[in-house]
Design a protein around this motif. Structure first.
Motif, PDB file in Angstrom:
ATOM      1  N   GLU A  13       0.832  -1.205   0.000  1.00 57.74           N
ATOM      2  CA  GLU A  13       0.000   0.000   0.000  1.00 57.74           C
ATOM      3  C   GLU A  13       0.869   1.259   0.000  1.00 57.74           C
ATOM      4  O   GLU A  13       0.559   2.238  -0.680  1.00 57.74           O
ATOM      5  CB  GLU A  13      -0.935  -0.004   1.207  1.00 57.74           C
ATOM      6  CG  GLU A  13      -1.787   1.244   1.357  1.00 57.74           C
ATOM      7  CD  GLU A  13      -2.679   1.518   0.152  1.00 57.74           C
ATOM      8  OE1 GLU A  13      -3.013   2.696  -0.092  1.00 57.74           O
ATOM      9  OE2 GLU A  13      -3.045   0.554  -0.556  1.00 57.74           O
ATOM     10  N   PHE A  14       1.954   1.234   0.738  1.00 56.50           N
ATOM     11  CA  PHE A  14       2.870   2.378   0.736  1.00 56.50           C
ATOM     12  C   PHE A  14       3.424   2.616  -0.666  1.00 56.50           C
ATOM     13  O   PHE A  14       3.540   3.767  -1.123  1.00 56.50           O
ATOM     14  CB  PHE A  14       4.017   2.166   1.721  1.00 56.50           C
ATOM     15  CG  PHE A  14       3.673   2.455   3.152  1.00 56.50           C
ATOM     16  CD1 PHE A  14       3.110   3.667   3.521  1.00 56.50           C
ATOM     17  CD2 PHE A  14       3.923   1.519   4.149  1.00 56.50           C
ATOM     18  CE1 PHE A  14       2.795   3.941   4.846  1.00 56.50           C
ATOM     19  CE2 PHE A  14       3.614   1.778   5.467  1.00 56.50           C
ATOM     20  CZ  PHE A  14       3.048   3.001   5.821  1.00 56.50           C
ATOM     21  N   VAL A  15       3.798   1.538  -1.373  1.00 59.69           N
ATOM     22  CA  VAL A  15       4.313   1.705  -2.737  1.00 59.69           C
ATOM     23  C   VAL A  15       3.218   2.287  -3.646  1.00 59.69           C
ATOM     24  O   VAL A  15       3.499   3.144  -4.498  1.00 59.69           O
ATOM     25  CB  VAL A  15       4.836   0.365  -3.296  1.00 59.69           C
ATOM     26  CG1 VAL A  15       5.209   0.504  -4.775  1.00 59.69           C
ATOM     27  CG2 VAL A  15       6.051  -0.099  -2.501  1.00 59.69           C
ATOM     28  N   ARG A  16       1.994   1.842  -3.458  1.00 54.13           N
ATOM     29  CA  ARG A  16       0.896   2.404  -4.260  1.00 54.13           C
ATOM     30  C   ARG A  16       0.766   3.908  -4.032  1.00 54.13           C
ATOM     31  O   ARG A  16       0.527   4.675  -4.970  1.00 54.13           O
ATOM     32  CB  ARG A  16      -0.423   1.708  -3.920  1.00 54.13           C
ATOM     33  CG  ARG A  16      -0.645   0.405  -4.662  1.00 54.13           C
ATOM     34  CD  ARG A  16      -2.076  -0.068  -4.527  1.00 54.13           C
ATOM     35  NE  ARG A  16      -2.404  -0.456  -3.157  1.00 54.13           N
ATOM     36  CZ  ARG A  16      -2.203  -1.663  -2.637  1.00 54.13           C
ATOM     37  NH1 ARG A  16      -1.699  -2.632  -3.402  1.00 54.13           N
ATOM     38  NH2 ARG A  16      -2.529  -1.939  -1.393  1.00 54.13           N
ATOM     39  N   THR A  17       0.927   4.343  -2.762  1.00 57.28           N
ATOM     40  CA  THR A  17       0.770   5.776  -2.478  1.00 57.28           C
ATOM     41  C   THR A  17       1.900   6.598  -3.074  1.00 57.28           C
ATOM     42  O   THR A  17       1.735   7.809  -3.275  1.00 57.28           O
ATOM     43  CB  THR A  17       0.701   6.037  -0.960  1.00 57.28           C
ATOM     44  OG1 THR A  17       1.945   5.685  -0.350  1.00 57.28           O
ATOM     45  CG2 THR A  17      -0.429   5.272  -0.312  1.00 57.28           C
ATOM     46  N   VAL A  18       3.038   5.960  -3.334  1.00 53.56           N
ATOM     47  CA  VAL A  18       4.126   6.681  -4.000  1.00 53.56           C
ATOM     48  C   VAL A  18       3.641   7.206  -5.352  1.00 53.56           C
ATOM     49  O   VAL A  18       4.007   8.305  -5.787  1.00 53.56           O
ATOM     50  CB  VAL A  18       5.348   5.771  -4.192  1.00 53.56           C
ATOM     51  CG1 VAL A  18       6.380   6.423  -5.090  1.00 53.56           C
ATOM     52  CG2 VAL A  18       5.974   5.432  -2.837  1.00 53.56           C
ATOM     53  N   GLN A  19       2.796   6.420  -6.014  1.00 50.82           N
ATOM     54  CA  GLN A  19       2.324   6.772  -7.353  1.00 50.82           C
ATOM     55  C   GLN A  19       1.058   7.628  -7.328  1.00 50.82           C
ATOM     56  O   GLN A  19       0.436   7.813  -8.367  1.00 50.82           O
ATOM     57  CB  GLN A  19       2.060   5.500  -8.142  1.00 50.82           C
ATOM     58  CG  GLN A  19       3.307   4.613  -8.240  1.00 50.82           C
ATOM     59  CD  GLN A  19       3.183   3.592  -9.323  1.00 50.82           C
ATOM     60  OE1 GLN A  19       3.391   3.912 -10.495  1.00 50.82           O
ATOM     61  NE2 GLN A  19       2.826   2.380  -8.960  1.00 50.82           N
ATOM     62  N   ARG A  20       0.704   8.110  -6.170  1.00 53.71           N
ATOM     63  CA  ARG A  20      -0.524   8.895  -6.066  1.00 53.71           C
ATOM     64  C   ARG A  20      -0.481  10.140  -6.965  1.00 53.71           C
ATOM     65  O   ARG A  20      -1.480  10.515  -7.580  1.00 53.71           O
ATOM     66  CB  ARG A  20      -0.745   9.297  -4.610  1.00 53.71           C
ATOM     67  CG  ARG A  20      -2.027  10.068  -4.373  1.00 53.71           C
ATOM     68  CD  ARG A  20      -2.289  10.187  -2.882  1.00 53.71           C
ATOM     69  NE  ARG A  20      -2.558   8.881  -2.288  1.00 53.71           N
ATOM     70  CZ  ARG A  20      -2.466   8.607  -0.983  1.00 53.71           C
ATOM     71  NH1 ARG A  20      -2.090   9.560  -0.141  1.00 53.71           N
ATOM     72  NH2 ARG A  20      -2.736   7.409  -0.527  1.00 53.71           N
ATOM     73  N   ASP A  21       0.667  10.776  -7.038  1.00 55.34           N
ATOM     74  CA  ASP A  21       0.792  11.985  -7.858  1.00 55.34           C
ATOM     75  C   ASP A  21       1.476  11.713  -9.192  1.00 55.34           C
ATOM     76  O   ASP A  21       1.143  12.342 -10.202  1.00 55.34           O
ATOM     77  CB  ASP A  21       1.583  13.062  -7.099  1.00 55.34           C
ATOM     78  CG  ASP A  21       0.887  13.455  -5.804  1.00 55.34           C
ATOM     79  OD1 ASP A  21      -0.241  13.959  -5.887  1.00 55.34           O
ATOM     80  OD2 ASP A  21       1.474  13.249  -4.731  1.00 55.34           O
ATOM     81  N   HIS A  22       2.457  10.794  -9.201  1.00 56.22           N
ATOM     82  CA  HIS A  22       3.214  10.503 -10.421  1.00 56.22           C
ATOM     83  C   HIS A  22       3.641   9.045 -10.378  1.00 56.22           C
ATOM     84  O   HIS A  22       3.699   8.431  -9.305  1.00 56.22           O
ATOM     85  CB  HIS A  22       4.471  11.386 -10.510  1.00 56.22           C
ATOM     86  CG  HIS A  22       4.183  12.849 -10.602  1.00 56.22           C
ATOM     87  ND1 HIS A  22       3.632  13.437 -11.717  1.00 56.22           N
ATOM     88  CD2 HIS A  22       4.365  13.850  -9.708  1.00 56.22           C
ATOM     89  CE1 HIS A  22       3.486  14.735 -11.518  1.00 56.22           C
ATOM     90  NE2 HIS A  22       3.924  15.007 -10.302  1.00 56.22           N
ATOM     91  N   PRO A  23       4.012   8.471 -11.524  1.00 56.69           N
ATOM     92  CA  PRO A  23       4.509   7.087 -11.524  1.00 56.69           C
ATOM     93  C   PRO A  23       5.795   6.950 -10.694  1.00 56.69           C
ATOM     94  O   PRO A  23       6.543   7.909 -10.513  1.00 56.69           O
ATOM     95  CB  PRO A  23       4.782   6.814 -13.005  1.00 56.69           C
ATOM     96  CG  PRO A  23       3.926   7.793 -13.746  1.00 56.69           C
ATOM     97  CD  PRO A  23       3.873   9.018 -12.876  1.00 56.69           C
ATOM     98  N   PHE A  24       6.053   5.729 -10.231  1.00 58.21           N
ATOM     99  CA  PHE A  24       7.190   5.450  -9.356  1.00 58.21           C
ATOM    100  C   PHE A  24       8.503   5.917  -9.973  1.00 58.21           C
ATOM    101  O   PHE A  24       9.345   6.521  -9.306  1.00 58.21           O
ATOM    102  CB  PHE A  24       7.240   3.934  -9.094  1.00 58.21           C
ATOM    103  CG  PHE A  24       8.248   3.510  -8.046  1.00 58.21           C
ATOM    104  CD1 PHE A  24       7.897   3.424  -6.711  1.00 58.21           C
ATOM    105  CD2 PHE A  24       9.548   3.186  -8.399  1.00 58.21           C
ATOM    106  CE1 PHE A  24       8.805   3.024  -5.754  1.00 58.21           C
ATOM    107  CE2 PHE A  24      10.469   2.792  -7.452  1.00 58.21           C
ATOM    108  CZ  PHE A  24      10.097   2.714  -6.117  1.00 58.21           C
ATOM    109  N   LEU A  25       8.689   5.655 -11.262  1.00 60.89           N
ATOM    110  CA  LEU A  25       9.960   5.997 -11.932  1.00 60.89           C
ATOM    111  C   LEU A  25      10.128   7.491 -12.150  1.00 60.89           C
ATOM    112  O   LEU A  25      11.201   7.957 -12.531  1.00 60.89           O
ATOM    113  CB  LEU A  25      10.058   5.261 -13.275  1.00 60.89           C
ATOM    114  CG  LEU A  25      10.834   3.938 -13.275  1.00 60.89           C
ATOM    115  CD1 LEU A  25      12.318   4.184 -13.107  1.00 60.89           C
ATOM    116  CD2 LEU A  25      10.336   2.995 -12.205  1.00 60.89           C
ATOM    117  N   ARG A  26       9.072   8.258 -11.916  1.00 61.29           N
ATOM    118  CA  ARG A  26       9.180   9.720 -12.007  1.00 61.29           C
ATOM    119  C   ARG A  26      10.083  10.269 -10.901  1.00 61.29           C
ATOM    120  O   ARG A  26      10.713  11.312 -11.055  1.00 61.29           O
ATOM    121  CB  ARG A  26       7.764  10.296 -11.908  1.00 61.29           C
ATOM    122  CG  ARG A  26       7.659  11.769 -11.648  1.00 61.29           C
ATOM    123  CD  ARG A  26       8.111  12.591 -12.860  1.00 61.29           C
ATOM    124  NE  ARG A  26       7.722  13.963 -12.696  1.00 61.29           N
ATOM    125  CZ  ARG A  26       8.283  14.826 -11.829  1.00 61.29           C
ATOM    126  NH1 ARG A  26       9.251  14.406 -11.050  1.00 61.29           N
ATOM    127  NH2 ARG A  26       7.877  16.070 -11.755  1.00 61.29           N
TER     128      ARG A  26
END
Length: 918
Positions: free
Chosen positions: A690-703
């Motif tokens: 879930e924490f990893v999912r929230t990383v992408q809340r605004d932009h993709p992870f690789l951003r």
């Protein structure tokens, strides 16, 4: 000291000399510190604290004499009340005038030529002092530190820690406790209390001789135990008898009595002197008196004969600051104000710097004084690079003097916004700008103010408000240079948004406008924005091109070029850049962050951790912790690799507090990923995903650039958390990044590795290992090799053993103990026998030689062999700041305080034989 040394013969006599009555215990402590530093026990700090006249200066001079007798190189300086605008003046007053001087005029000229970077200047100063102290111990004494100029105060707060292992004794006097000294040697604080009745009686016998009459004892009671007041009373009694007014009025009245006996011209001369400060030049006093200096000899002689002044050969000094204050207090407030204003005017007319005149303006300027406003503005510009807080204060004071409706308020206010932003006082800068905007300035002025406020809002992370204001200002601007700056700022802001294509178009338009307008600031902003946009988009080659152009144009941006090269896997070019930067007065905290990022990529975890500690310390020194979240996230991830979950949780606590204080999307992303790693390690895989999912809340992870090296770990977390869709999304992002960067081995290998995990594809794992073998990142290769070995082990393939062995050896060499131990256990299962132990696989301890990291042992041996911090740094190709961080850790772990003690331990360890990991 050892018994029988010749300098010990007269300690009792020295301790009981007049002027030191009642200070025997304090002087004994100072004597012990002098001996300890002389005997190689490391650096030390002594703080003499107390009210004016309590005896600080007398005790300091005695300590200086003791140190000189023991062979110390002496720097004995004094801070002056009216010299706060002269950078490093308080320290320089002693550094240049010893016998021999601690620094030569050439050394100091070199420092002065680079005074626009505080950290660089202090590092260079530390290097010079370290070199001088290699042959003889050093005493650096500064009297009246409460008046030290801001750069000297900064140096005094940083240098003791930087020179922790050198034989340097710092001796400071102050009316109040100065700021703490960080990680420097422990400070010995000596608060000077009022003298006892016994000490006062002894002092009276010294002055008067014989028994002390009861009336004299009563008068001495009125001195409150202050030795200077007591001495003045006794001098008066010796001259006129015991009758007269009671102290403390006696001092002022006594001085007033002395003044009454002086000729009017001498009295005027002394009053002028009291306005100029405790120490003043005859030329300045003559200018203010309106007379030639040669015509003041009678006044000078009479003031010296009255025991009010003395001449040190260069300047005239009031015999004690209390005497100056007594003369100054006898001036009516309006007269003082007028004299200060006249002093400022005369000093400017005589060609003196704004720094000499401004202290007088601060005591005398009134609203509407345009000359004062201009001088305050000039002084702020002169000191902004090295003393930004002082510059901000001066610029704000200038604005306060401007009448509310005067048109000049906008120009003066603009300078105040810039100074406040440079000083890190962002909220005050924004409020100042908004107050000016509320006056409804003309449109061009409106646009210009919004332009300078752009930097303020950027530092406040208020991207939404910055976007709104920039857009509004662009609609009002007509000046081409201001338009170019606003467009460039708009591009930089859009680098944080989702539409990076539109951001790139804005940046290219800004660069074209900047070149047409010939505006340097706009061009810097445009290139910076284009580089950030490219890096955020994952176009690493374009990012390098833009940042290289930027650093050629402005070398302060060299760290950004190096970071872009790291993303391109061009580690050799980064090393060359960092070597180039070594002697440039650049942004040291950012440079060391870059060095730490490189060491992280190289798998030099101990060095990377030391770099991140150093960068955080440098940011703390400057009170600008802008990179704290990223620093602590990286340190936390390093701790997890080592298996130190307790340290990782401590770092996570700091990150949580920092994100709460300065929330922005970048901090949110790195923070949430770190939370995911910790939760995953503790077995809460669902929460981690879930924490990893929230990383992408605004932009993709690789951003998020900081997270790119960790995408494989994020895929693992998603799979362990049962979120295959998230894992596939992450692998797809890695693949897209690889397509954008076809020549970057890490991008290609990571994409193959992530896809292999999602699809359980052994062939892709082998491909990932083959690609990463040609790349510069051993930890990425170790991770791919470990996963390949596990996959082969599951299928019973004998090739599992060499893959796991490679992974184990890479992890062990890097110091990733937890990962190395995990792979070793799998090796044991693969071979059905105890795994081979290569590298440093030992439990970490807190104390002793075994607690030192490999890098710390290298530093310890170099320092023990006689290297300075700088020469050790050159040998290890790191920053002297990082060597200092290693040294502080070495001293703590070995419980030593000096290079002498360190050398003994190193010799003993080397005699015992090399350690396994050395």
């Amino acid at each position: 000291m050892s018994p029988g040394r010749p300098e010990e013969h007269d300690v009792t006599t020295r301790l009981s000399r007049p002027g030191l009555r009642g200070r025997e215990a304090e002087l004994e402590q100072l004597r012990a510190l002098v001996a300890a530093v002389r005997d190689g026990e490391g650096g030390a700090i002594a703080l003499l604290l107390g009210e004016p006249g309590i005896g600080k200066t007398v005790l300091l001079r005695e300590a200086v004499s003791l140190a000189r007798a023991h062979g110390f190189v002496i720097s004995h300086g004094r801070a002056e009340e009216l010299h706060e605008l002269a950078p490093l003046a308080s320290l320089a007053s002693g550094l240049l005038h010893g016998d021999p001087p601690l620094l030569s005029g050439t050394d100091f000229a070199d420092l002065a030529g680079h005074h626009d970077q505080r950290i660089w200047l202090v590092e260079r100063l530390a290097q010079l002092i370290e070199e001088r102290s290699a042959g003889r111990p050093v005493l650096i004494a500064v009297d009246d530190v409460q008046w030290a100029d801001p750069l000297s105060r900064f140096a005094l707060s940083v240098l003791p820690a930087r020179l922790l292992s050198s034989p340097v004794l710092w001796l400071l006097t102050s009316r109040e406790n100065p700021e703490p000294y960080g990680q420097g040697p422990p400070a010995t604080t000596l608060p000077l209390r009022p003298l006892s009745e016994t000490a006062l009686a002894e002092l009276a016998r010294d002055v008067l001789g014989g028994d002390v009459p009861a009336r004299v004892e009563e008068l001495l009671d009125g001195a409150g135990g202050n030795p200077f007041l007591a001495a003045e009373i006794l001098s008066g009694i010796a001259a006129t008898g015991a009758d007269g007014p009671e102290p403390p009025e006696r001092l002022v009245l006594g001085v007033r009595g002395r003044l009454a006996d002086l000729r009017p011209d001498t009295l005027h001369f002394l009053r002028i002197g009291s306005v100029l400060g405790r120490a003043f030049s005859l030329a300045d006093a003559a200018a203010l008196c309106g007379r030639p200096a040669s015509g003041l000899s009678a006044e000078v002689d009479e003031a010296i004969a009255a025991a009010l002044l003395h001449d040190d050969g260069e300047r005239l000094l009031f015999r004690h600051d209390l005497l100056r204050q007594a003369v100054y207090a006898d001036l009516a407030p309006s007269v003082r104000r007028a004299l200060h204003r006249e002093a400022a005017r005369r000093l400017v007319a005589a060609g003196r710097s704004s720094g000499d005149a401004v202290p007088h303006l601060l005591k005398s300027a009134e609203p509407g004084d345009t000359e004062a406003i201009a001088l305050l503005g000039t002084a702020a510009e002169d000191v902004i690079a090295v003393m930004p807080d002082l510059a901000a204060d001066l610029a704000v004071r200038a604005l306060e003097l401007v009448p509310p409706r005067a048109p000049m308020a906008y120009d003066v206010g603009e300078r105040a916004i810039v100074a406040l932003t440079r000083a890190g006082r962002y909220t005050q800068a924004r409020d100042t700008g908004d107050a000016l905007l509320a006056r409804r300035p003309p449109l061009d002025v409106f646009a210009r103010l919004q332009c300078v406020l752009g930097d303020t809002l950027w530092h406040l992370d208020d991207v939404q408000e910055l976007t709104r204001r920039t857009t509004t200002a662009l609609a009002a601007v007509t000046d081409p240079a201001i338009r170019a700056r606003l467009t460039a700022r708009h591009a930089l802001v859009r680098s944080r948004g989702s539409d990076l294509g539109a951001a790139r178009e804005t940046g290219e338009r800004a660069l074209a406008e900047a070149e047409r307008a010939g505006d340097r600031e706009a061009r810097v902003l445009a290139l910076w924005g284009l580089g950030e946009i490219a890096l955020n988009a994952g176009d690493c080659a374009a990012a390098v091109a833009h940042h290289t152009a930027l650093s050629v144009f402005d070398s302060a941006f060299l760290p950004e070029e190096a970071i872009a090269l790291i993303h391109l896997d061009d580690f050799d070019a980064v090393r060359r850049l960092l070597r180039t930067a070594g002697d440039l007065p650049l942004r040291p905290a950012m440079l060391i962050w870059t060095q730490g990022t490189l060491n992280m990529g190289l798998g030099r975890l101990d060095d990377a951790d030391a770099d991140f500690v150093t960068a955080e310390r440098l940011e703390a020194d400057l009170h600008v912790p802008g990179n704290l979240v990223n620093l602590r996230v990286n340190r936390g991830l390093l701790a997890m690799l080592r298996g130190d979950r307790e340290a990782a949780r401590e770092h996570l606590d700091v990150v949580r507090a920092a994100v709460a204080d300065r929330p922005n999307t970048g901090n949110h992303a790195t923070h949430r990923y770190f939370e995911a790693v910790v939760a995953d390690a503790e077995g809460d895989h669902a929460a981690a995903a879930e924490f990893v999912r929230t990383v992408q809340r605004d932009h993709p992870f690789l951003r998020w650039r900081l997270l790119r090296p960790h995408v494989v770990q994020a895929v693992r977390i998603a799979l362990r958390g049962g979120d295959r869709e998230l894992a596939e999304d992450l692998a797809a992002q890695a693949a897209a990044h690889a397509i954008r960067n076809p020549t970057v081995p890490t991008a290609q290998g990571t994409a193959a590795h992530a896809s292999a995990l999602v699809n359980a594809d052994h062939g892709l794992l082998e491909r990932a290992v083959d690609i990463l073998l040609d790349g510069p990142r051993p930890l990425s290769l170790a991770a791919a090799s470990a996963d390949l070995g596990r996959a082969l082990l599951t299928s019973g393939d004998a090739a599992a053993t060499p893959a796991l062995t490679r992974a184990h050896d890479l992890y062990a060499k890097a110091g990733a103990d937890a990962e190395a131990d995990r792979v070793r256990a799998e090796l044991e299962r693969a071979t059905s026998r105890p795994g081979r132990r290569t590298g440093r696989l030992r439990p970490r301890t807190d104390r002793g030689w075994a607690a030192l990291t490999t890098s710390e042992r290298k530093v310890a041996r170099l320092i023990a062999a006689g290297h300075t911090n700088r020469s050790a740094a050159e040998a290890l190709v790191v920053s002297p700041h990082t060597v200092n961080t290693h040294l502080a850790s070495i001293f703590r772990k070995l419980s030593v305080r000096s290079r002498v003690h360190l050398a003994r331990i190193v010799l003993a360890e080397d005699d015992a034989g090399p350690a396994v990991d050395d």
